[in-house]
Every structure is written in C-alpha cells, then in structure tokens.
Design an enzyme around this catalytic site. Sequence first.
Site, PDB file in Angstrom:
ATOM      1  N   ARG A   1     -39.920 -20.642 -20.206  1.00 41.50           N
ATOM      2  CA  ARG A   1     -38.830 -20.880 -21.143  1.00 41.50           C
ATOM      3  C   ARG A   1     -39.192 -21.988 -22.116  1.00 41.50           C
ATOM      4  NH1 ARG A   1     -32.977 -21.086 -21.505  1.00 41.50           N
ATOM      5  NH2 ARG A   1     -32.653 -22.114 -23.476  1.00 41.50           N
TER       6      ARG A   1
ATOM      7  N   ARG B   1     -36.085 -16.201 -26.505  1.00 33.22           N
ATOM      8  CA  ARG B   1     -36.575 -16.880 -25.312  1.00 33.22           C
ATOM      9  C   ARG B   1     -37.003 -15.877 -24.258  1.00 33.22           C
ATOM     10  NH1 ARG B   1     -31.352 -18.858 -24.389  1.00 33.22           N
ATOM     11  NH2 ARG B   1     -31.496 -19.752 -26.455  1.00 33.22           N
TER      12      ARG B   1
ATOM     13  N   ASP C   1     -33.333 -16.933 -20.098  1.00 39.64           N
ATOM     14  CA  ASP C   1     -32.177 -17.834 -20.132  1.00 39.64           C
ATOM     15  C   ASP C   1     -31.295 -17.465 -18.944  1.00 39.64           C
ATOM     16  OD1 ASP C   1     -30.262 -19.702 -21.229  1.00 39.64           O
ATOM     17  OD2 ASP C   1     -29.087 -17.983 -21.875  1.00 39.64           O
TER      18      ASP C   1
ATOM     19  N   ASP D   1     -27.590 -18.570 -17.337  1.00 40.37           N
ATOM     20  CA  ASP D   1     -26.369 -19.361 -17.454  1.00 40.37           C
ATOM     21  C   ASP D   1     -25.575 -19.281 -16.160  1.00 40.37           C
ATOM     22  OD1 ASP D   1     -26.795 -20.124 -20.104  1.00 40.37           O
ATOM     23  OD2 ASP D   1     -25.851 -18.318 -20.880  1.00 40.37           O
TER      24      ASP D   1
END
Length: 179
Positions: free
Chosen positions: A99, A108, A111, A113
């Site tokens: 990353r 990217r 990712d 979250d």
Amino acid sequence: MTDSLLVTVPAHPIDAVLAFGSNLGDREATVEAALAALAAAPGVELVAASRLYETVAVKPDGVDHEAPSYLNGVARIRTGLSPLDLLALVHRVEHAHGRVRVERWGDRTLDIDVVLYGDLTSDDATLTLPHPRAHERDFVLVPWLEIDPDAVVPGRGRADELLRGLPTSTLTVYAGERR
Ligand SMILES: Nc1ncnc2c1ncn2[C@@H]1O[C@H](COP(=O)(O)OP(=O)(O)OP(=O)(O)O)[C@@H](O)[C@H]1O
Ligand SMILES: Nc1nc2c(c(=O)[nH]1)N=C(CO)CN2
C-alpha cells in the site's frame, strides 16, 4: 485525546465488519492474501466474506471511468482485539501488500476500512466508527448486504434502505480473471 473505548480489550469477542478495495496490481490475489493474513492473525476469526465486485473508481470529484476499476468486498470477523489494535493490524496488512498513499482516494493496491466494530461509535479521527463514508458507498453496502441482509449502519439506518437512496449502482459481480 483518544477515546478510552478505542483501546479497551473487549470482555467477549466482537463482530466487526471490514471493507476491502484494490485497483492496482493483481487485485484478486491481493485481496485474497489480505483476507488470509487477517484470518491467520491472533485474535481474529474470519466469519464470512462476500464475493468480489468490480466497481468504477470514485474520486473526490465523482466516478472516474478513466481510472483503473476496483475490486471491492466485505468481510465479517470476530475479534478479541481492541478497536485500535484492529486498526493497527489492518494497517500492517495493507503495508504488507504494498500500500502506498499518494493522494486522497488515489489508486492503491489495497485499502481496508473498518466499517463497524460491534455497536461502538467514535468520532475520533484516528478511528471513526462507523466508517464515516460507508453509508454512501454502494461498493461497501452491496457486498455487506450479501453477507448480512439485515446490516445496519448505526446512526444512519438499514444498509438496504441506504442503498436504495443512492444513484444507480455501477457494480458487477467479479467472475475472476484466472478461473
Ligand atoms: N473506520 C476507519 N477505518 C479505517 N481508517 C480509518 C477509520 N476511521 C478513521 N480512519 C483513519 O483514516 C486514515 C486514512 O485512511 P485511508 O488512507 O485508508 O483513507 P482513504 O482510504 O484514502 O479514504 P476513506 O477513509 O474515504 O476510505 C487512517 O490512517 C485511519 O487512521
Ligand atoms: N470504486 C471504488 N472507489 C473508491 C474506493 C473503493 O474501494 N472502490 N475507495 C476509495 C477510498 O478508500 C475511493 N474510491
């Protein structure tokens, strides 16, 4: 100051929801490797993972058909980690998969979250819960609803109703490039 709840080790394992996205490199291999790394991490049990979805990149100015498209998915885990230890784990997994952050919402390799950690709410910038943009992202709501049809975003409402309020979705189920 960091909310003390964010560093509290839970008395019982907590269900947490993670959202994955990748739009560079071998996206499928990256997401699969990240899921495997999380499943193997101490204090984490992988409970469910959605299929992967091919999604048009969303940039601060709107959807960007010129940018490489994303693979997105959602997983539910059960964890004995504190919220901030879970975030630290997520960051370690992101970094292990190359990353690199260049620009806000830039392309990217990976990712991850934290969408939800139990029913905890937090407005701490280090870890905001629920994730402050999950409720407006079809690429989070659609895969999440696949593994949890009754999903609720605390303070926002049912995920299926939130999804109905969004513009027409551009997601398609990812069939795989190598299968
Ligand atoms: N719920 C959350 N999940 C992940 N990171 C969060 C959360 N809340 C706050 N953060 C913080 O946001 C910072 C930036 O995260 P990141 O680089 O993944 O953002 P982004 O992927 O570019 O945008 P977005 O947050 O809209 O997906 C992280 O360093 C992290 O501390
Ligand atoms: N389609 C799609 N667009 C995005 C995504 C993502 O995961 N999928 N993540 C972003 C920032 O986290 C910004 N834009």
